[in-house]
Design an enzyme around this catalytic site. Structure first.
Site, PDB file in Angstrom:
ATOM      1  N   SER A  91      -9.912   2.304   2.757  1.00 62.94           N
ATOM      2  CA  SER A  91      -8.977   2.998   1.881  1.00 62.94           C
ATOM      3  C   SER A  91      -8.021   2.046   1.154  1.00 62.94           C
ATOM      4  O   SER A  91      -7.374   2.425   0.195  1.00 62.94           O
ATOM      5  CB  SER A  91      -8.159   4.001   2.701  1.00 62.94           C
ATOM      6  OG  SER A  91      -7.324   3.315   3.640  1.00 62.94           O
TER       7      SER A  91
ATOM      8  N   SER B 110     -10.613   0.190   7.033  1.00 62.79           N
ATOM      9  CA  SER B 110      -9.952   0.256   5.726  1.00 62.79           C
ATOM     10  C   SER B 110      -9.273  -1.034   5.264  1.00 62.79           C
ATOM     11  O   SER B 110      -8.773  -1.092   4.151  1.00 62.79           O
ATOM     12  CB  SER B 110      -8.922   1.388   5.712  1.00 62.79           C
ATOM     13  OG  SER B 110      -9.575   2.623   5.640  1.00 62.79           O
TER      14      SER B 110
ATOM     15  N   LYS C 115       0.851  -1.204   0.000  1.00 60.35           N
ATOM     16  CA  LYS C 115       0.000   0.000   0.000  1.00 60.35           C
ATOM     17  C   LYS C 115       0.881   1.246   0.000  1.00 60.35           C
ATOM     18  O   LYS C 115       1.901   1.295   0.707  1.00 60.35           O
ATOM     19  CB  LYS C 115      -0.900  -0.028   1.251  1.00 60.35           C
ATOM     20  CG  LYS C 115      -1.930   1.098   1.310  1.00 60.35           C
ATOM     21  CD  LYS C 115      -2.867   0.952   2.512  1.00 60.35           C
ATOM     22  CE  LYS C 115      -3.912   2.056   2.558  1.00 60.35           C
ATOM     23  NZ  LYS C 115      -4.860   1.895   3.661  1.00 60.35           N
TER      24      LYS C 115
END
Length: 491
Positions: free
Chosen positions: A158, A182, A78
Site C-alpha cells: 500500500s 506494504s 505516508k
C-alpha cells in the site's frame, strides 16, 4: 540545484555538516522536483510553507552546532501517519478533510531529530491493496517503465506513494507501513530499499489502524545505509502503544559494512512455487551466490506451513480491519451522510465513504467474526499463525541468522492489469511477504536486478526478532553486488 535531489541521506548529511548547502536549498530542490512530477500522483498533499519553515529552523540549529541525526533531511510522510494540523485521510473519502490535533509518535521522533516534512504521500485506502490503485486520490504511477513501452505501471502497495517518491528523487526517504508486505513489495517494484521492522520495534500510536496485530511502521529509502539511518530515528519504546517493546535502539548504521562471514542463511524450499518466473528463480540463486561469496553459509530450510500463510492472513487481517474500521460511523469526524435513523446514517456514510476494496475486506472480516463462523475461520487462522511462527523459531534455533527469499512473484505490472475481475489475483502478490507479518519478524527488501523488460526486481531477507542489524549487514552485501538503479526520467 536539481543535483541536490540525487544524493543519499548519508551524502546530504555530510554536505550539510560541511556547509556545502543549506537545508533550505535542499528542501527547495525537492519541492521543485515534486512540482515537476505531479503526473506520478505520489503526493496527496504538498506542504511547501511548512517545509521551508522547518528547514529554516533546522539551518539555525545547525549554525549553532545543535543539529540532530536527521537535521535538514527532507522526507515524505505516508498519509496513514497523523500529522498535527496537517490533513490526514488514509486516502479515504470517509476521513474527508480530517486534521489531527496530535502527531504520530514515529513522525514526532523524525521532527525531534531535525527532519523536514515535504508533504503527505499517497497510499492504498486504509493501506488495503498491493498496487496503490484503491486510493480515493487515484492510483500512483511507478517512475519505472518497461523498455520501449510507455505503459503506466503500478508502484506496488500500500506504500506506493512512498516508494514512487523515493525512486523518482522527490524526497530523500519516506515513512511507510507494512501489514502484509506494504513496505517490501513497493520497494521491490521501484528499486528502493524497504524495511519492515520487528512487530513492536516502532510505535503504532497515531498511525491509522488496519490490522493492529500485523501493522508495523518502517522506512523506504534509496540505500540500505539510508534505511538504517531512518530506522534509528523511527524506532523506540512508546508508553502510549501497549504493543511497543521496551528495548534499546541500536545504531543500525554501524551494521552497514559489517562482515557476514560465518552467518547461516536459510533458503526455504517452500518458496519455490510452481510456475515461478525463471528470472525470479535466477535472481534468487544469484543473491544466494553473492552472500556465499561474502562468506555466509547457505543451508536449505523448511517452513512447512508457508502454503497456509496467505489464506490465514486474509482471514486475520480483514477481521481486525472490520473491528478497527467500525469507528468510522459519520458521528464524530470525517464524512457524514444524513439518514432517517442512526442505522441509516451509519450505512449511508460507510457506503459513500469506503471504497470497494475496503468494503470487501470489512464484509469478509465481519463474516469470519460472526457467531457460528468465528471458530471455523478466525480461531483456526490464529492457530495456523502460531504454526507459521513456530516454523521460523525452529529455523532460528538451528543457528540460521536470516532467510533469503524473493520479494515479489513478478516485476511491476500495469495500472488496471490485475484484480479487476478476481481480487485474489491481486492478493497473490503478497505470497512471499505475509509470513513475516504473521510471525512478527523483521524483513528487508533490497533491489537485486532487473527483468527482461528492464524493470527492477528485489530480494527479501527475513531476520530473527529484533535483529534488524543482521538484515542491514546482509542487505548491504546484496546492494553492493547488484549496484544501484535509478529510473530514466520521463515525467
Amino acid at each position: 540545484m536539481t543535483d541536490l535531489t540525487s544524493m543519499t541521506i548519508a551524502e546530504a548529511k555530510a554536505g550539510l555538516a560541511n556547509k556545502s548547502f543549506t537545508s533550505l536549498e535542499l528542501t527547495d530542490a525537492h519541492l521543485a522536483a515534486i512540482e515537476a512530477a505531479r503526473s506520478l500522483n505520489a503526493f496527496v498533499l504538498e506542504t511547501p510553507d511548512q517545509a521551508r519553515a522547518m528547514a529554516r529552523a533546522v539551518d539555525a540549529r545547525i549554525a549553532k552546532g545543535e543539529g540532530g541525526p536527521l537535521a535538514g533531511i527532507p522526507l515524505g510522510i505516508k498519509d496513514l501517519f497523523a500529522t498535527k494540523d496537517v490533513r490526514t485521510t488514509a486516502c479515504s473519502k470517509i476521513l474527508g478533510n480530517f486534521v489531527p490535533p496530535y502527531e504520530s509518535t514515529v513522525t514526532s521522533q523524525l521532527w525531534r531529530d531535525g527532519a523536514v516534512m515535504l508533504g503527505k504521500l499517497n497510499n492504498d485506502e486504509f493501506a488495503m491493496g498491493s498496487s496503490n490503485e484503491t486510493s480515493c486520490f487515484g492510483p500512483v504511477v511507478n517512475p519505472w517503465r518497461r523498455e520501449g513501452s510507455n505503459t503506466t505501471l503500478v508502484p506496488g502497495g500500500s506504500s506506493g506513494g512512498s516508494a514512487s517518491a523515493v525512486a523518482a528523487l522527490l524526497c530523500m526517504g519516506a515513512t511507510a507501513t507494512d501489514t502484509g508486505g506494504s513496505i517490501r513489495q513497493p520497494a521491490a517494484f521501484t528499486a528502493t530499499v524497504g524495511v519492515k521492522p520487528t512487530y513492536g520495534r516502532c510505535s503504532r500510536w497515531g498511525i491509522v489502524a488496519f490490522a493492529s496485530s500485523l501493522d508495523q511502521a518502517g522506512p523506504i529509502a534509496r540505500t540500505t545505509r539510508d534505511a538504517a539511518i531512518l530506522m534509528r530515528s523511527m524506532a523506540g519504546h512508546d508508553p502510549k502503544d501497549t504493543t511497543s517493546v521496551d528495548r534499546d535502539v541500536p545504531d543500525y548504521e554501524a551494521a552497514i559494512g559489517k562482515s557476514v562471514k560465518g552467518l547461516k542463511i536459510g533458503i526455504p524450499k517452500e518458496y519455490r512455487l510452481d510456475g515461478m518466473p525463471v528470472e525470479i528463480e535466477k535472481l534468487w540463486t544469484e543473491g544466494a551466490a553473492w552472500l556465499k561469496a561474502a562468506g555466509a553459509e547457505l543451508v536449505e530450510v523448511s517452513l512447512p506451513h508457508t502454503k497456509y500463510a496467505l489464506p490465514a492472513y486474509y482471514i486475520v487481517a480483514p477481521a481486525e480491519a472490520s473491528s478497527n474500521l467500525a469507528r468510522y460511523d459519520g458521528v464524530r469526524y470525517g464524512l457524514r451522510v444524513p439518514g432517517r435513523s442512526i442505522g441509516e446514517l451509519y450505512e449511508s456514510t460507510r457506503a459513500e465513504g469506503f471504497g470497494d476494496e475496503v468494503r470487501r475486506r470489512v464484509m469478509i472480516g465481519t463474516y469470519v467474526l460472526s457467531a457460528g463462523y468465528y471458530d471455523a475461520y478466525y480461531l483456526r487462522a490464529q492457530k495456523v499463525r502460531t504454526l507459521i511462527k513456530k516454523d521460523f523459531e525452529d529455523c532460528f534455533a538451528k543457528g540460521v541468522s536470516a532467510i533469503l527469499t524473493p520479494a515479489t512473484p513478478s516485476a511491476a505490472f500495469g495500472v488496471g492489469e490485475k484484480g479487476g475481475a478476481d481480487p485474489v489475483e491481486m492478493y497473490l502478490n503478497d505470497i512471499f511477504t505475509v509470513t513475516v507479518n504473521m510471525a512478527g519478524l523483521p524483513g528487508i527488501a533490497v533491489p537485486a536486478g532487473k527483468d527482461a523488460q528492464g524493470l527492477p526486481l528485489g530480494l527479501q531477507l527475513i531476520g530473527r526478532p529484533f535483529d534488524e542489524e543482521t538484515l542491514f549487514s546482509l542487505g548491504e552485501v546484496l546492494e553492493q553486488a547488484a549496484g544501484r538503479f535509478t529510473p530514466p526520467k520521463w515525467w
